[in-house]
Design a protein around this motif. Sequence first.
Motif, short mmCIF file in Angstrom:
data_model
loop_
_atom_site.label_atom_id
_atom_site.label_comp_id
_atom_site.label_asym_id
_atom_site.label_seq_id
_atom_site.Cartn_x
_atom_site.Cartn_y
_atom_site.Cartn_z
N LEU A 41 0.84 -1.19 0.00
CA LEU A 41 0.00 0.00 0.00
C LEU A 41 0.88 1.25 0.00
O LEU A 41 1.79 1.38 0.82
CB LEU A 41 -0.91 -0.01 1.22
N ASP B 254 -13.77 -0.40 -7.60
CA ASP B 254 -14.34 -0.58 -6.27
C ASP B 254 -15.47 -1.59 -6.35
O ASP B 254 -16.65 -1.26 -6.48
CB ASP B 254 -14.86 0.76 -5.74
N GLU C 272 -10.94 5.01 -7.37
CA GLU C 272 -10.57 4.59 -6.02
C GLU C 272 -9.06 4.60 -5.82
O GLU C 272 -8.56 4.92 -4.75
CB GLU C 272 -11.12 3.19 -5.73
N LYS D 235 -0.32 -0.87 -4.62
CA LYS D 235 -1.69 -0.35 -4.58
C LYS D 235 -1.58 1.09 -4.12
O LYS D 235 -1.22 1.36 -2.97
CB LYS D 235 -2.56 -1.18 -3.65
N LYS E 41 -3.20 4.72 -3.32
CA LYS E 41 -4.47 5.34 -2.97
C LYS E 41 -4.24 6.73 -2.40
O LYS E 41 -3.17 7.02 -1.84
CB LYS E 41 -5.22 4.49 -1.94
N ASP F 170 -6.01 3.74 3.63
CA ASP F 170 -6.95 2.70 3.25
C ASP F 170 -7.86 2.39 4.42
O ASP F 170 -7.42 2.33 5.57
CB ASP F 170 -6.19 1.44 2.81
N VAL G 125 -10.39 -0.57 5.47
CA VAL G 125 -10.69 -1.93 5.01
C VAL G 125 -11.65 -2.62 5.97
O VAL G 125 -11.68 -2.34 7.18
CB VAL G 125 -9.41 -2.77 4.85
N CYS H 124 -15.68 2.67 2.79
CA CYS H 124 -15.62 1.21 2.71
C CYS H 124 -16.95 0.66 3.18
O CYS H 124 -17.50 1.12 4.18
CB CYS H 124 -14.46 0.66 3.54
#
Length: 475
Positions: A23, A45, A189, A202, A204, A297, A299, A360
């Motif tokens: 991440l 997403d 996203e 990833k 973000k 993030d 989650v 989320c």
Amino acid sequence: MMNNDFPNIAKEYKRTIAGRFMLVEGAKLKDKLSGEDFLVTKKMDGIMLVVFVRDGEVSAYTSHGNAVPGKLPCLQELKHIVNQGGISNMTLGAELYATIRDSGRERVCDVAKAIAHQEMHNKLHIAPFDIIDFEGEPCEVTHYKEKWTKLHRWFNAGTLVRQVDATAASGRNEVEKIFNEWVIEGGAEGLVVHSEQPIIYKVKPRHTIDAVVIGYTVGEDAHAEMMRDMLLAVMRPDGILQQFASTGTGLTEDMRREFYAMLQNDKVESEYVETDSRNVAFQMVRPKVVVEISGIDFVTENAAGEPKQNMLLRYDQEQGYSVVMKTSGAVVHSPVFERIRNDKSCNTTDIRIKQLTDLCSFSVKRAVAKESLPNSIRMLRRVFVKQAAGKIMIQKYVVWKTNKESTGVYPAYVLHITDYSSTRQELLKRDIRVSDSKQQIMDMCQEMIDNNVKKVGRKSEYEQISHTVIRICKA
């Protein structure tokens, strides 16, 4: 011979792929990414699927091992594409997403809604992003772009099925440009960045939410009069607090002193105990101070697909905090303190839980105080023991009726399996199954006994030391 245990393959794929991701915050991608030859894909997403093509037939399972309805138009289109292409056997990693909003990007919470309403089925799309195996052989490549080229060749002309959007980048500056275009300006996203390295990035953006401080820990030695970490919660529409994060990142020493002075006179009693990374318990305080935090993030489940749990707390000015129940919720990756929000207070608007559910998807279930719940009834308990040459193996199966299914939080029936073996490195294993059907849970229990206790001729080697016992219990 191909492995056709589809539910477990899907679960294992989620665990495997999750372990390869790193991440990265979008603002720091130029410092974190390594490599030069990048292929950047847009993160959708939706819900991760594993799609199985076997002898021209197509089925799909989520990362929880649940089957997706085979009559969905997107799966039927995928079947048509692979049959037209002469593909007999293949396994794909894909994202199932829904386009039911008039504006803005797709949201994972829309998928379940679209599946539940037949008139929305044509709003469901599949975006293949990985080729796991092809015609019975693992698909191994030196660079992900080789897989994407094949996906593009097969699915580029699809309507409901189309490979993930991708573009090449020759360096980190180009990746940053794509991030700004797709995510910052376009509202996507995030990005998934592949390079010649085995790591998948990833990327973000950092999001902010407002939360109330409900507890704190202090530092040690020279920092004994400074706050170390703060415990944070948001508020549900029913006024109950949902604890979801803790952080000390982003605080200067002056801020830590300020918080310590601010909070030490607001200590309250609490039946709930939470600890920091040192296993030091948080001192709970009145929910007065609202802060803004940020995270990369948010989650709702771990790599194995198991849901994250948050504690629900009720605050009373006289009694302090009492535990309501645990519920599905979210955790924050890399939480950072940003500022105190003196313009906000602890109420259902300023620190609303919708801040989390907008980032989320998880269900905000009705809170039920544990004291008001009826007792469970244990319906079956069977224990099997085998002892030989100083070794011992135990299989225990317990089924109970919760009597709590009307809450919408608990299942009607639970099967709990305990498996102990002194010959294994992992001595004790536990598993759980749930159902709303008495017949189904009993059949499930018997099937597991048949498979685990009776297999390879072990039936006669095990001694059954207990059988069905029905009694009231507090499970």
